[in-house]
Scaffold this motif. Structure first.
Motif, mmCIF file in Angstrom:
data_model
loop_
_atom_site.group_PDB
_atom_site.id
_atom_site.type_symbol
_atom_site.label_atom_id
_atom_site.label_comp_id
_atom_site.label_asym_id
_atom_site.label_seq_id
_atom_site.Cartn_x
_atom_site.Cartn_y
_atom_site.Cartn_z
ATOM 1 N N LEU A 167 -14.569 1.735 -5.620
ATOM 2 C CA LEU A 167 -14.021 2.468 -6.756
ATOM 3 C C LEU A 167 -12.931 3.436 -6.317
ATOM 4 O O LEU A 167 -11.894 3.571 -6.982
ATOM 5 C CB LEU A 167 -15.137 3.215 -7.492
ATOM 6 C CG LEU A 167 -16.126 2.340 -8.262
ATOM 7 C CD1 LEU A 167 -17.268 3.180 -8.804
ATOM 8 C CD2 LEU A 167 -15.419 1.613 -9.389
ATOM 9 N N LEU A 168 -13.132 4.116 -5.207
ATOM 10 C CA LEU A 168 -12.137 5.050 -4.687
ATOM 11 C C LEU A 168 -10.823 4.337 -4.380
ATOM 12 O O LEU A 168 -9.742 4.800 -4.766
ATOM 13 C CB LEU A 168 -12.683 5.731 -3.418
ATOM 14 C CG LEU A 168 -11.739 6.706 -2.733
ATOM 15 C CD1 LEU A 168 -11.562 7.947 -3.598
ATOM 16 C CD2 LEU A 168 -12.277 7.074 -1.368
ATOM 17 N N LEU A 169 -10.910 3.193 -3.721
ATOM 18 C CA LEU A 169 -9.703 2.444 -3.392
ATOM 19 C C LEU A 169 -9.032 1.883 -4.644
ATOM 20 O O LEU A 169 -7.804 1.839 -4.744
ATOM 21 C CB LEU A 169 -10.031 1.312 -2.417
ATOM 22 C CG LEU A 169 -10.454 1.747 -1.009
ATOM 23 C CD1 LEU A 169 -10.913 0.537 -0.193
ATOM 24 C CD2 LEU A 169 -9.335 2.471 -0.300
ATOM 25 N N THR A 170 -9.828 1.468 -5.614
ATOM 26 C CA THR A 170 -9.272 0.916 -6.847
ATOM 27 C C THR A 170 -8.509 1.983 -7.630
ATOM 28 O O THR A 170 -7.370 1.766 -8.059
ATOM 29 C CB THR A 170 -10.392 0.335 -7.727
ATOM 30 O OG1 THR A 170 -11.060 -0.684 -6.987
ATOM 31 C CG2 THR A 170 -9.838 -0.239 -9.018
ATOM 32 N N PHE A 171 -9.130 3.153 -7.823
ATOM 33 C CA PHE A 171 -8.501 4.195 -8.634
ATOM 34 C C PHE A 171 -7.385 4.917 -7.897
ATOM 35 O O PHE A 171 -6.529 5.530 -8.529
ATOM 36 C CB PHE A 171 -9.546 5.186 -9.141
ATOM 37 C CG PHE A 171 -10.479 4.579 -10.160
ATOM 38 C CD1 PHE A 171 -9.981 3.904 -11.259
ATOM 39 C CD2 PHE A 171 -11.840 4.659 -10.011
ATOM 40 C CE1 PHE A 171 -10.824 3.332 -12.203
ATOM 41 C CE2 PHE A 171 -12.697 4.093 -10.935
ATOM 42 C CZ PHE A 171 -12.183 3.432 -12.033
ATOM 43 N N SER A 172 -7.359 4.842 -6.584
ATOM 44 C CA SER A 172 -6.281 5.497 -5.845
ATOM 45 C C SER A 172 -5.026 4.626 -5.799
ATOM 46 O O SER A 172 -3.975 5.086 -5.388
ATOM 47 C CB SER A 172 -6.733 5.846 -4.431
ATOM 48 O OG SER A 172 -6.968 4.664 -3.690
ATOM 49 N N GLY A 173 -5.131 3.365 -6.176
ATOM 50 C CA GLY A 173 -3.968 2.497 -6.242
ATOM 51 C C GLY A 173 -3.704 1.715 -4.971
ATOM 52 O O GLY A 173 -2.640 1.115 -4.825
ATOM 53 N N VAL A 174 -4.621 1.707 -4.047
ATOM 54 C CA VAL A 174 -4.420 0.978 -2.787
ATOM 55 C C VAL A 174 -4.286 -0.511 -3.049
ATOM 56 O O VAL A 174 -3.387 -1.162 -2.508
ATOM 57 C CB VAL A 174 -5.574 1.267 -1.800
ATOM 58 C CG1 VAL A 174 -5.485 0.377 -0.577
ATOM 59 C CG2 VAL A 174 -5.565 2.727 -1.404
ATOM 60 N N PHE A 175 -5.134 -1.045 -3.893
ATOM 61 C CA PHE A 175 -5.081 -2.482 -4.160
ATOM 62 C C PHE A 175 -3.793 -2.849 -4.901
ATOM 63 O O PHE A 175 -3.206 -3.900 -4.665
ATOM 64 C CB PHE A 175 -6.295 -2.932 -4.966
ATOM 65 C CG PHE A 175 -7.597 -2.819 -4.209
ATOM 66 C CD1 PHE A 175 -7.718 -3.300 -2.926
ATOM 67 C CD2 PHE A 175 -8.701 -2.222 -4.788
ATOM 68 C CE1 PHE A 175 -8.903 -3.205 -2.225
ATOM 69 C CE2 PHE A 175 -9.896 -2.122 -4.098
ATOM 70 C CZ PHE A 175 -9.997 -2.606 -2.812
ATOM 71 N N GLN A 176 -3.316 -1.966 -5.801
ATOM 72 C CA GLN A 176 -2.079 -2.226 -6.536
ATOM 73 C C GLN A 176 -0.898 -2.272 -5.583
ATOM 74 O O GLN A 176 -0.030 -3.131 -5.699
ATOM 75 C CB GLN A 176 -1.866 -1.140 -7.597
ATOM 76 C CG GLN A 176 -0.694 -1.415 -8.508
ATOM 77 C CD GLN A 176 -0.908 -2.657 -9.357
ATOM 78 O OE1 GLN A 176 -2.035 -2.995 -9.709
ATOM 79 N NE2 GLN A 176 0.170 -3.341 -9.681
ATOM 80 N N SER A 177 -0.869 -1.354 -4.626
ATOM 81 C CA SER A 177 0.240 -1.362 -3.672
ATOM 82 C C SER A 177 0.179 -2.596 -2.780
ATOM 83 O O SER A 177 1.212 -3.122 -2.379
ATOM 84 C CB SER A 177 0.228 -0.091 -2.822
ATOM 85 O OG SER A 177 -0.922 -0.044 -2.011
ATOM 86 N N MET A 178 -1.016 -3.068 -2.478
ATOM 87 C CA MET A 178 -1.142 -4.280 -1.664
ATOM 88 C C MET A 178 -0.612 -5.497 -2.416
ATOM 89 O O MET A 178 0.066 -6.338 -1.829
ATOM 90 C CB MET A 178 -2.606 -4.516 -1.263
ATOM 91 C CG MET A 178 -3.099 -3.557 -0.208
ATOM 92 S SD MET A 178 -4.862 -3.696 0.138
ATOM 93 C CE MET A 178 -5.006 -5.361 0.670
ATOM 94 N N THR A 179 -0.875 -5.588 -3.715
ATOM 95 C CA THR A 179 -0.375 -6.742 -4.472
ATOM 96 C C THR A 179 1.137 -6.676 -4.602
ATOM 97 O O THR A 179 1.802 -7.708 -4.602
ATOM 98 C CB THR A 179 -1.019 -6.822 -5.864
ATOM 99 O OG1 THR A 179 -0.757 -5.619 -6.582
ATOM 100 C CG2 THR A 179 -2.512 -7.065 -5.772
ATOM 101 N N GLY A 180 1.697 -5.477 -4.712
ATOM 102 C CA GLY A 180 3.145 -5.343 -4.750
ATOM 103 C C GLY A 180 3.776 -5.794 -3.444
ATOM 104 O O GLY A 180 4.824 -6.444 -3.437
ATOM 105 N N PHE A 181 3.156 -5.479 -2.344
ATOM 106 C CA PHE A 181 3.659 -5.910 -1.034
ATOM 107 C C PHE A 181 3.637 -7.427 -0.923
ATOM 108 O O PHE A 181 4.586 -8.043 -0.447
ATOM 109 C CB PHE A 181 2.806 -5.285 0.077
ATOM 110 C CG PHE A 181 3.156 -5.767 1.444
ATOM 111 C CD1 PHE A 181 4.313 -5.353 2.080
ATOM 112 C CD2 PHE A 181 2.322 -6.664 2.106
ATOM 113 C CE1 PHE A 181 4.637 -5.809 3.341
ATOM 114 C CE2 PHE A 181 2.638 -7.134 3.359
ATOM 115 C CZ PHE A 181 3.797 -6.697 3.986
ATOM 116 N N VAL A 182 2.567 -8.050 -1.398
ATOM 117 C CA VAL A 182 2.455 -9.509 -1.345
ATOM 118 C C VAL A 182 3.517 -10.158 -2.222
ATOM 119 O O VAL A 182 4.158 -11.134 -1.823
ATOM 120 C CB VAL A 182 1.036 -9.961 -1.755
ATOM 121 C CG1 VAL A 182 0.964 -11.463 -1.911
ATOM 122 C CG2 VAL A 182 0.013 -9.487 -0.733
#
Length: 160
Positions: free
Chosen positions: A106-121
């Motif tokens: 939940l912490l990683l999801t709400f902090s936007g880490v996963f969103q930035s990873m998808t943008g990088f991909v």
């Protein structure tokens, strides 16, 4: 082929030989049927020399210990065995590990880490596609070039 005597196989079974000698004996067993028979006799002879069980009810006592968790006293040899239930702290419990994993997710999801990873991909995929034409496009271009060259050669041949 030199055969290994019975006394040496007894030493091997008892573990009284050096490690390199044991390896030599093991390799010898792969190629010598006679020594396999002698080795089997040494094992049989050694099994006769093993001590008898602790008591006639040893197996039943151990099974009772495993199932019930109570203390067991073997009268024959004075061996005391017990099975104590260890208390585990909350940090070692399974529920704590699941809760910690869910919290970090939940912490990683709400902090936007996963969103930035998808943008990088996405950026990586776009740059990879822009740099190289597809295989189909490359084959098509080569085929068209071949046809163009063939057509030019035919026109030149017809004019001569």
């Amino acid at each position: 082929m030199k055969h290994i005597p019975f006394e040496e196989w007894l030493k091997y079974v008892n573990g009284e030989l050096a490690e390199d000698v044991q390896l030599d004996y093991e390799n010898h067993l792969y190629s010598c049927e006679t020594c396999i028979e002698v080795y089997s006799e040494a094992i049989s002879h050694q099994s006769e020399a093993l001590p008898t069980p602790l008591s006639s009810t040893f197996t039943d006592d151990v099974m009772t210990l495993i199932q019930g968790g109570e203390e067991l006293q073997s009268v024959a040899h004075g061996v005391k065995m017990s099975k104590k239930k260890k208390e585990r702290s909350f940090v070692q419990s399974t529920i704590f590990h699941y809760a910690a994993a869910a919290g970090f997710t939940l912490l990683l999801t709400f902090s936007g880490v996963f969103q930035s990873m998808t943008g990088f991909v996405d950026n990586f995929e776009n740059t990879a596609q822009e740099q190289r034409p597809s295989v189909t496009e490359t084959v098509m271009n080569k085929t068209l070039t071949l046809f163009d060259e063939w057509e030019i050669k035919n026109k030149e041949a017809n004019q001569e």
